[in-house]
Design a protein around this motif. Structure first.
Motif: not given
Length: 269
Positions: A11-26
């Motif tokens: 079902t359509p879901t937002d990825i904000c939580f996972s992206f918050t952690g992922f973003q820090a790796r850059g």
């Protein structure tokens, strides 16, 4: 190495939580400073964001992090350049059309001496091995199946064989998605977590953020998160076996196949 992230849901879901952690790796918790990108499928359309700035310091990434775009399939990439200059045309994920659908591709690794002939049906805009191999995959699928989608079984078998060929030339971790099917190939490092009820409270590894997933989901929801390495502390992440191609559908794994023919060139195990 580059960092990969994908989400596949029923079902359509937002990825904000996972992206918050992922973003820090850059550029914050890891040294990947050569740009980043993310693509959200919305029905047959794709909403794509690319930036050459490090994701940890990108204003565009801040927008994505705070903007709850709901999607059943998302593909994201943080780049550490090995081939090609730092530029928008070299920033993953890449997009092409095949069988009347957009396809999104992101790659982690370097291919050595991989120079098959491109017939002109798909050509790279930039100068990375990643975009080149994506064009080759699209070309070979069109050559094999023509203008009609062959069905999931035949497509999976074809991608398994193509992954064997390209994977023999080096590190070939990749994500490939057409909006309903998400293919993930593990050459060296790729892991996933399958979330379903009862949903736990989870904490990110790369940011001091905790969220109660049960407050944002229903008992029917299923969400698969795929990443280069685990994003959270207190969930059970499963390492994909190197040399395997997996198909994610509706928040779960539906197929897995071996893709190893030998020790890939350019890799030392």
């Amino acid at each position: 190495m580059c960092q990969l992230l994908a989400m596949n849901c029923n079902t359509p879901t937002d990825i904000c939580f996972s992206f918050t952690g992922f973003q820090a790796r850059g550029g914050l918790t890891d040294s990947h400073n050569d740009g980043w990108g993310i693509a959200f499928f919305e029905d047959r359309g794709v909403r794509q964001f690319l930036d050459t700035a490090p994701s940890a310091h990108s204003k565009v990434a801040e927008l994505v992090r705070s903007y709850p775009i709901k999607s059943k399939n998302v593909v994201a990439h943080i780049r550490k350049a090995t081939q090609g200059k730092v530029s928008l045309e070299n920033t993953h994920p890449f997009m092409r059309e095949l069988w009347g659908r957009y396809w999104i591709f992101a790659h982690n690794g370097t291919l050595v001496d991989f120079n098959p002939e491109l017939d002109g049906s798909y050509l790279p805009v930039g100068n990375t091995d990643s975009e080149f191999v994506f064009c080759w995959i699209m070309q070979e699928l069109r050559k094999q199946f023509g203008s009609v989608f062959p069905g999931t079984e035949k497509l999976f078998a074809a991608l398994t064989e193509l992954s064997k060929v390209a994977g023999d030339h080096g590190k070939f971790n990749f994500l490939l998605c057409n909006g309903s099917l998400l293919f993930a190939h593990c050459s060296t490092n790729l892991t996933y977590v399958l979330r379903k009820a009862p949903f736990p409270t989870v904490q990110l590894k790369d940011q001091d953020v905790t969220v109660d997933l049960s407050a944002q989901t229903t008992s029917e929801d299923r969400v698969a998160i795929i990443a280069t390495s685990p994003l959270t502390h207190n969930e059970v992440w499963t390492d994909m076996k190197p040399g395997t191609l997996s198909l994610f559908e509706e928040g779960g794994i539906s197929k897995t196949a071996d893709t190893v023919v030998g020790v890939p060139r350019g890799l030392n195990y």
